[in-house]
Enzyme design. Sequence first.
Site, short mmCIF file in Angstrom:
data_model
loop_
_atom_site.label_atom_id
_atom_site.label_comp_id
_atom_site.label_asym_id
_atom_site.label_seq_id
_atom_site.Cartn_x
_atom_site.Cartn_y
_atom_site.Cartn_z
N HIS A 1 -10.99 -3.28 10.80
CA HIS A 1 -11.53 -3.21 9.42
C HIS A 1 -12.63 -2.26 9.40
O HIS A 1 -13.49 -2.55 8.68
CB HIS A 1 -11.95 -4.71 9.08
CG HIS A 1 -10.98 -5.56 8.42
ND1 HIS A 1 -9.73 -5.61 8.88
CD2 HIS A 1 -11.09 -6.09 7.16
CE1 HIS A 1 -9.04 -6.68 8.08
NE2 HIS A 1 -9.93 -6.79 6.87
N GLU B 1 0.93 -1.30 0.11
CA GLU B 1 -0.10 0.08 -0.04
C GLU B 1 0.84 1.34 0.09
O GLU B 1 0.59 2.36 -0.57
CB GLU B 1 -0.82 0.16 1.28
CG GLU B 1 -2.22 -0.73 1.14
CD GLU B 1 -2.08 -2.45 1.23
OE1 GLU B 1 -0.76 -2.81 1.69
OE2 GLU B 1 -2.84 -3.05 1.20
C1 LIG Z 1 -2.34 -4.39 4.37
C2 LIG Z 1 -3.34 -5.34 4.06
N1 LIG Z 1 -3.77 -5.07 2.80
C3 LIG Z 1 -4.70 -5.79 2.23
C4 LIG Z 1 -5.45 -6.69 3.01
C5 LIG Z 1 -6.77 -7.45 2.39
N2 LIG Z 1 -6.31 -8.93 2.57
C6 LIG Z 1 -6.64 -9.75 3.52
S1 LIG Z 1 -6.03 -11.30 3.32
C7 LIG Z 1 -5.35 -10.92 2.00
C8 LIG Z 1 -4.41 -12.01 1.15
C9 LIG Z 1 -3.03 -12.30 1.81
O1 LIG Z 1 -2.65 -13.25 1.10
P1 LIG Z 1 -1.34 -14.32 1.70
O2 LIG Z 1 -0.49 -13.58 2.38
O3 LIG Z 1 -1.03 -14.96 0.52
O4 LIG Z 1 -2.31 -15.12 2.50
P2 LIG Z 1 -3.51 -16.24 2.21
O5 LIG Z 1 -4.71 -15.45 2.32
O6 LIG Z 1 -3.26 -16.77 1.01
O7 LIG Z 1 -3.29 -17.34 3.29
C10 LIG Z 1 -5.35 -9.40 1.68
C11 LIG Z 1 -4.73 -8.79 0.45
C12 LIG Z 1 -5.11 -6.52 4.35
N3 LIG Z 1 -5.88 -7.65 5.29
N4 LIG Z 1 -4.05 -5.98 4.75
#
Ligand SMILES: Cc1ncc(C[n+]2csc(CCOP(=O)(O)OP(=O)(O)O)c2C)c(N)n1
Lengths: 329, 329, 348, 348
Positions: free
Chosen positions: D127, D58
């Site tokens: 959130h 971000e």
């Molecule tokens: C800083 C931030 N940006 C965006 C999000 C939205 N978000 C929640 S889970 C996620 C995906 C994370 O992916 P990963 O680290 O690969 O974990 P997975 O869900 O695949 O276990 C995102 C982008 C967030 N929670 N925090």
Amino acid sequence: MTPELAKTLSHGMRRIRTVEETIAARYSEQEMRCPTHLSSGQEAVPAAISAVLRPTDLAVSGHRAHAHYLAKGGSLKAMIAEIYGRVTGCARGKGGSMHLIDEAVGFMGSTAIVGGTVPVGVGLGYSLMLKGTDDIACIFLGDAVVETGAFYESLNFAILKNLPVLFICENNFYSVYSPLSVRQSHIKAIHEKVAGFGITTQDGDGNDAASAHEIITKTVADIRAGKGPAFLEFSTFRFREHCGPNYDDDLGYRPDQFIEGWNAREPIRQFETRAIEDGFLTLAGIDQMQEEIENEVKAAFDFARASDFPPAGEASQHIFANQMKGSWK
Amino acid sequence: MTPELAKTLSHGMRRIRTVEETIAARYSEQEMRCPTHLSSGQEAVPAAISAVLRPTDLAVSGHRAHAHYLAKGGSLKAMIAEIYGRVTGCARGKGGSMHLIDEAVGFMGSTAIVGGTVPVGVGLGYSLMLKGTDDIACIFLGDAVVETGAFYESLNFAILKNLPVLFICENNFYSVYSPLSVRQSHIKAIHEKVAGFGITTQDGDGNDAASAHEIITKTVADIRAGKGPAFLEFSTFRFREHCGPNYDDDLGYRPDQFIEGWNAREPIRQFETRAIEDGFLTLAGIDQMQEEIENEVKAAFDFARASDFPPAGEASQHIFANQMKGSWK
Amino acid sequence: MRTFANEIRDGLDQALSDDPSVLVFGLGVPDPKGVFGTTLDLQEKYGEKRVFDMPTSENAMTGIAIGAALGGFKPVLTHQRLDFALLSMDQLVNNAAKWHFMFGGQRNVPITIRMILGRGRGQGPPHSQNQQSWFAHNPGLKVVMPALASDAKGLLLASIFDPNPVIFLEHRWLHNAQTEEATDMPIPLGEAKLLREGDAVTVVSVSYMTIEALHAVDVLKEQGISCDLIDLRTVTPIDWAKIETSVKKTGKLLMLDTGFKSFGIAGEILAHVTESCWSSLQLPPARLTAPDYSESTSPALTKDYHVRAEHIAAKIGEMTDKPVSIEPILNQRGAAHDVPGTWFTGPF
Amino acid sequence: MRTFANEIRDGLDQALSDDPSVLVFGLGVPDPKGVFGTTLDLQEKYGEKRVFDMPTSENAMTGIAIGAALGGFKPVLTHQRLDFALLSMDQLVNNAAKWHFMFGGQRNVPITIRMILGRGRGQGPPHSQNQQSWFAHNPGLKVVMPALASDAKGLLLASIFDPNPVIFLEHRWLHNAQTEEATDMPIPLGEAKLLREGDAVTVVSVSYMTIEALHAVDVLKEQGISCDLIDLRTVTPIDWAKIETSVKKTGKLLMLDTGFKSFGIAGEILAHVTESCWSSLQLPPARLTAPDYSESTSPALTKDYHVRAEHIAAKIGEMTDKPVSIEPILNQRGAAHDVPGTWFTGPF
Ligand SMILES: Cc1ncc(C[n+]2csc(CCOP(=O)(O)OP(=O)(O)O)c2C)c(N)n1
Ligand SMILES: Cc1ncc(C[n+]2csc(CCOP(=O)(O)OP(=O)(O)O)c2C)c(N)n1
Ligand SMILES: [Mg+2]
Ligand SMILES: [Mg+2]
């Protein structure tokens, strides 16, 4: 090397040195009233870059930006006037030494937050990619910048999108008074860490203008040819205190041997000695060049000091823009 | 492998799976009213870690933390109650599925911001280093976390101070619906990028509990022995949608072949088939184990649903603490 | 005579010495200059594990402070400018501020974040921000803004030993301020201090504004106008009782802040006092703050930027409808307008 | 019938189509779900170079938006929650907000940052933040908070084509709101909208609070109490003229905000109105906002967290000293208290 290039590099370095040393000499007059980070000792890399970039290439930098601004062709008068807080300054006195800009020659801005312009430079690279020219975006950074998260986020995106971005790291081994050893693991050098991401990297002697020029020339050609971003690390040495006009080696934060070693490799003398030996420069030619530079610098200081201060009302202007000023074409 | 370890791994995986699938089955009842990220399919690594860590080791995680919390020994009842928003929940209903905590067993917290607990885990590692024990701090992260600047800043500090920190990256190739290819350059794999910093790294099959256990055992022993932080990358596959109880492969964001390939390597069946062949497990033993787990899970759901909701007044409590709750000793 | 910077340093020293779980780190902490003198010799005294420099990684280092706190320590993290701490808003607000709340009171986060507020002599837009209202707006953070050198140590000790995250804002122009008395005891957070008594106007101020206010109030006293002057000391928790008691007496409020005017802390104080002291108010509550634009670098653009004693005096004159002379204030000014005193010759 | 989300999507579509320098990116922008439907099909239509997903970075992506803007483009960056954008405060506030100012007006930064405000159904503390006062406090940022589906597109178009950085805050509970009329024309930033007329009380509201306010004001009208209802639409620039005109008529102000109470935008509006409408005010100006603590996850803890139409109606009754029945409001509620409507079944 050619006589012409030798002159360009010598001139570029001497011009930066003369500007910085003149600021140092006059700073105590208390007329330049802003934090000022000088580049004395670090002239070789900016001078080399200056000989490679075009006006349509774009550049950004950080707090120690005088040399980069000048290397990119920024107006000397406007820079000195900015440091003097005058309305003729490149930011009309709003920004001071750390906020230089000259969009006419592609110097898009320097700012005061460590790492703050790295993503901005990558965004400029994205805009160049969209425009489809072979111009590049050049990001100047110090060794502390590779400690910031923004740097890695930016690096990832630049590689992901194969952007025409040149990261130039001038590693002078210190961030303010702090040596690399208290900030970064020494297991890998900066350029090695970055290389792990799969970007082209190279390290070089930042006090050797000729070899820096060679490295930069090849790297920039590759970027223009669409080979994607590259990261160059040049080691170098700052002569004076981190911020301000004085020497501060009495404080003892840099080992004597370190200082002596670097002083022995002072970039201008080192380059010119060899260039004279090789017949690319003459002592007389250098003297004449230095005189011209001194006249130019004196004229810039005269201009700045003769310039008006901004009218008080400007303090509250420029909060919002009323119109678009750039164009994507 | 030993019969005992085989049982531990099989039990660990089945327990996580059963919990997650029970949540999935009951989610549509609209009683679990919070965003919930399930770990079905990703059980092998947490089960393997569970068999290696001690209660005095510390751990943190992110949004998809059920498996990590359970692996670290967190109370199942308190977790289910938390998801049901009850006062008996591990965060008294304040935090929900993404905010799990059980300090009694060293699970120090999971949070909802991607990358947000990585530096927290490194800070825990710093505290362990100061205390001079041979406990370690374990940081669970997804493949998107290596896109955050905070990750690199944390990595640098962990290496700089040689901290007892284990970074465990479960790479399931997706962040929500986004494949790695739109987020990270493919020139180097995640563990290769990280290796560039000079930290010990290894990649492994995250659906193979036995080999994961071997890698983790060796790595954790090295960290306990003072060899500094390590980074492990395990590739794996999430069965269900990113957030919520359903399958969403109808959306087409993951290629069919990818899904089929991973389904063929479903971690529990794969592990148990081999363990039975090798004589470490029996079908009957597994059936009995599964029955015990199902009873335990049912009891946890019963507990949660029989628990009170927090009194309305708690909504405004816990803003400030009145006393210190931890101790450095 | 001791300076504000001496007091901060001694507060850190005392905390480190009294409690082995206190840690002190930040860019330049073990420097020869020791963060404007506030951390001098501490590393020599307490070792590199408890007192240390750090990478330029403001965001992660804040998270690391949180983790160390969860591990049982009491970290004090220093930023040489608040502006750099903007990089750490996620850790401060999503983690530190919310940890105790979102885990149902399981665990507190005893961290202290010192941020220095820049001003003048060309600091310019991103070295001179006073974003106290951001922190004050967020439940779970305490916000401390010392003004007097005599309060600096006591407030710092209270912050370090408070079980919650505390944002400790030190104005750069205060570091050289002097005091004869000082305390070794923590000063409870949430207690404002009545520095001057009077019934003309209630003046409430924070941080460096208190120095200007003292000057103005003392000069006006000689002209027959006596004001209550309340130094807020902590913005959250805030000492509404002391403010309300005074406003109910004077019927007039003047709030002074170092930050931007709109949507800043002064607005909240005006709003709250209007709500709670409505029937006592003789005039609309007033405020003097920085304007709604950044501080420029050129000294020509900062002359009228900051609120100074003469503006405060003039405003009080207006609010009391009495003639006021600002001459005595102007006559006492020695230094240029963009430095706190003649001792200050830059560069930062 | 079109939804708020449709209107946002069409605004992006129109901007992309009208101006080849418009870029749209953010986590999940080309997703099958298209950020709650607001970015559907845009990548297919305009290609991967102008419409794209991004890494979870971000902070840098905000700087990259700034750089692309300096390169002549008009980026629109989307965050699925405001909470994630806390990581980018440095780029937003130190760079975007100050660029035009600190370079003496040389260059503007035309970026639009969409941030979605979460609420309810277990969103929980990180959130569900509504930090509009942070952005509003910072000179150089415009802050837009649409409420009506019919305004969504016009305000978004004005934001995208504004030469300055604009923070565009979309409340998650509005995405399904419906409208029949909508405009293809930009709605000038800085103009509030008078949605209902009356002389009992001036109700000023933003974002989702306007929906609750409409409900309350309409029910009260049937009970003989008519209010002015002003939907602020943009917090900065703010339409003080419209607010002041109304308060001078009614003598009573009720401000509604979705954010934490203290040091929030409501405080500023109360303070300003007190300063500017002092002699017209019959009562202290009042506010209804979120309380000074985070929204918990458990539905048991959110029942009384948010301001709802019945609270607004009751407050207006109190301010007008008239009997008010909230029964008609309660009777119309169909869905559980933690969802915007029965259509919403989670998970987020
Ligand atoms: C800083 C931030 N940006 C965006 C999000 C939205 N978000 C929640 S889970 C996620 C995906 C994370 O992916 P990963 O680290 O690969 O974990 P997975 O869900 O695949 O276990 C995102 C982008 C967030 N929670 N925090
Ligand atoms: C985010 C941030 N943190 C701290 C500072 C204070 N600061 C200004 S310059 C500087 C040193 C940077 O070192 P380096 O990048 O090596 O550049 P050099 O000064 O050596 O040229 C620091 C830490 C800052 N400006 N921004
Ligand atoms: Mg350096
Ligand atoms: Mg993933």
